[in-house]
Motif scaffolding. Structure first.
Motif, PDB file in Angstrom:
ATOM      1  N   GLU A  76       8.632  -4.525  25.335  1.00 42.87           N
ATOM      2  CA  GLU A  76       9.854  -4.225  25.868  1.00 42.87           C
ATOM      3  C   GLU A  76      10.305  -2.821  26.169  1.00 42.87           C
ATOM      4  N   ASN A  77       9.864  -1.898  25.520  1.00 43.42           N
ATOM      5  CA  ASN A  77      10.083  -0.437  25.276  1.00 43.42           C
ATOM      6  C   ASN A  77       9.119   0.497  25.557  1.00 43.42           C
ATOM      7  N   LYS A  78       8.682   0.599  26.562  1.00 46.57           N
ATOM      8  CA  LYS A  78       7.656   1.919  26.960  1.00 46.57           C
ATOM      9  C   LYS A  78       8.413   3.268  26.494  1.00 46.57           C
ATOM     10  N   LYS A  80       9.593   6.748  27.284  1.00 45.80           N
ATOM     11  CA  LYS A  80       9.959   7.468  28.527  1.00 45.80           C
ATOM     12  C   LYS A  80       9.540   8.848  28.790  1.00 45.80           C
ATOM     13  N   TYR A  87      10.082   8.485  20.241  1.00 44.96           N
ATOM     14  CA  TYR A  87       9.921   7.264  20.421  1.00 44.96           C
ATOM     15  C   TYR A  87      10.626   6.254  19.370  1.00 44.96           C
ATOM     16  N   ALA A  90      15.392   3.224  20.159  1.00 40.84           N
ATOM     17  CA  ALA A  90      15.745   1.919  20.449  1.00 40.84           C
ATOM     18  C   ALA A  90      15.432   0.849  19.383  1.00 40.84           C
ATOM     19  N   PHE A  94      16.792  -3.175  18.485  1.00 40.82           N
ATOM     20  CA  PHE A  94      16.046  -4.029  18.603  1.00 40.82           C
ATOM     21  C   PHE A  94      15.977  -4.856  17.350  1.00 40.82           C
TER      22      PHE A  94
END
Lengths: 252, 284
Positions: A76-78, A80, A87, A90, A94
């Motif tokens: 769900e979270n690549k 950025k 990284y 989030a 989560f």
């Protein structure tokens, strides 16, 4: 001949079965296992980044659970940015909604502390206010305190600081704490420090960090907690390196 | 001042695990290479140590996240960060990869392969030009290790690299381990690759360890792992490269399962020995 687009290649890195069109080998046929090397590289790199940033979270849940959770997070979270140390910002939120970890209500708070630790580690350098600077205030009650660039408060409804500290040791002893903790993370000089603030000082610190002047922050803290001692709290925070400077003028 | 001033010695990748050993023992080593992205934070221990180490040794700045081979435009914010590092540390060399790693806003955290066509050649050359203009210096472009081929490729990898270098004036970084990995994976002769490579354009050589697996047809598949010592076949290919093209600054990469400092330093000394013997021959 089929052209391979990077959009398709990128999407296939995160899809379990698909392989982009237009790939081949010296044998002249595409080979799923070869494309899987890229898929594996990406997954290993991102999991490694999360393991590096959240060592205590990982220790608490164990390697297998952490890896499974990381997989779900990555889906769900690549990232950025190529700044891979960022990284996982989030991951704490989560975890809050990650059903299999629902039994570990404190886990998100621990992860939040760990995310903050990395932020402090990479934060800009800045001056550190000393206790001796306090004497220079002309109108102390009107003064605001500028946080050190590395300093942040992490408000936890669980004793995440105590749990984190216990997990810095090779062997973890049972933890007596059970309540909320407000944690100051700061890197005044070379090293990152994690401090659990005294309960009566937490609101005061919070108010100073959000720009209240000394008078307003102190008054509110005192009105909420009889044990609050203005001088002790201020000198304590300053001694921990929480602030960079004093701003003399202006009120909230 | 030249854009490439690394000494003709061996160096190693700089790892936080070794900061203390390096500052304490000041080893006799040619240079340290850093992954640019690890030093893109605003402050903190990484910069504190790199500043001290860059006062003692030449630094090679090696990017792993610029995505020069991407279909899309270069990330100008990332380019600005590189420019800042380049100005702050004045590295003896800057290098990046013939690969891509970002797509739209996602960073894919691997060096991904690209087809070799006139279109990709044009795009890579444009990107290299843009980097060199932004940094105000020439860069080195590294040959990749790859696991797949593209049906649409029409240009040989060496011809592709040579053409980018000829168009942009960039130098090349020859990763001898990548040559071995790609040669085995694509049924090529690694010695023939080296013999055809424009070695006069090479400003730095990389060495590393690979892992071994098998593909879907049971063929030997080498994986660029950077998790072990340089293997004998790569060392042998390295000696052949040096014998043919002359000594070059040589980096030992070891990024996973990082060993203690002495073990890594010993790897550098091996490469240093090869370079010293080659230099002695040259003088004689």
């Amino acid at each position: 001949m089929v052209a391979t687009s990077q959009a398709q290649f990128a999407a296939a890195l995160f899809g379990p079965e698909t392989m982009p069109l237009g790939l081949t080998t010296a044998r002249g046929e595409a080979d799923q296992s070869r494309f899987a090397v890229y898929r594996n590289n990406v997954s290993v790199a991102l999991i490694k980044a999360l393991e590096g940033r959240f060592p205590v979270t990982r220790r608490i849940v164990g390697d297998v659970f952490f890896r499974a959770m990381a997989h779900a997070f990555i889906a769900e979270n690549k990232p950025k940015s190529p700044l891979i140390f960022e990284y996982g910002d989030a991951l704490p939120s989560f975890i809050e909604n990650f059903e299999p970890a629902a039994g570990l209500s404190y886990l998100a708070d621990v992860a939040r502390l760990e995310a903050g630790w990395t932020d402090a580690y990479h934060a800009a350098e800045g001056p550190v206010l000393a206790a001796s600077d306090l004497g220079a205030m002309r109108q102390p009650m009107q003064c605001r305190f500028i946080a050190h660039p590395s300093a942040m408060l992490v408000k936890c409804s669980h004793p995440a600081g105590t749990i984190w500290a216990a997990n810095q040791l090779a062997e973890v002893s049972p933890i007596a704490a059970s309540g909320a903790e407000t944690i100051l993370i700061v890197r005044p000089f070379a090293d990152v420090h994690v401090h659990i603030l005294p309960v009566q000082d937490a609101l005061f610190a919070e108010r100073l960090f959000t720009g209240f002047n000394l008078g307003d922050a102190g008054q509110e803290a005192l009105s909420r907690n009889d044990h609050f001692d203005f001088g002790t709290a201020l000198v304590g925070l300053v001694a921990l390196g929480a602030f960079a400077a004093i701003e003399e003028k202006g009120t909230t | 001042m030249s854009d490439f001033t690394l000494p003709i010695r061996a160096g190693v990748g700089l790892k936080p695990e070794h900061y203390g050993d390096i500052i304490e023992t000041k080893p006799d080593i040619g240079f340290f290479e850093v992954h640019a992205e690890n030093y893109m934070g605003a402050g903190g221990p990484p910069h504190r140590y790199l500043e001290r180490i860059s006062e003692l040794y030449p630094i090679s700045l090696h990017g792993v996240g610029l995505s020069i081979g991407a279909e899309g435009p270069l990330d100008t914010a990332h380019l600005a960060r590189l420019k800042h590092l380049n100005e702050r540390y004045r590295p003896a060399s800057f290098s990046e990869h013939l690969a891509w790693s970002t797509h739209e806003s996602a960073f894919l955290s691997d060096l991904l392969p690209l087809p070799y066509t006139l279109a990709t050649l044009h795009r890579v050359a444009e990107h290299v030009d843009e980097v060199q203009q932004a940094l105000g210096r020439k860069m080195l472009l590294e040959n990749p290790s790859t696991y797949v081929l593209f049906e649409e490729s029409t240009i040989d990898e060496i011809d592709f690299l040579e053409a980018v270098a000829a168009r942009t004036g960039c130098g090349l970084l020859l990763d001898v381990n990548n040559v071995m990995v790609s040669a085995v994976n694509h049924h090529l002769d690694p010695y023939a690759y080296i013999d055809r490579f424009p070695l006069h354009r090479v400003g730095e050589i990389h060495l590393a360890g690979y892992d071994e697996a098998f593909d879907g047809a049971g063929e030997r598949l080498l994986i660029d792992a950077h998790g072990s010592a340089v293997l004998d076949d790569v060392l042998k290919l390295y000696r052949h490269t040096i014998a043919r093209g002359g000594p070059r600054p040589t980096l030992v990469e070891w990024d996973n399962n990082i060993p203690d400092w002495q073990t890594l330093f010993a790897e550098a000394l091996k490469a240093d020995g090869v370079l010293a013997r080659a230099s002695a021959r040259k003088v004689a």
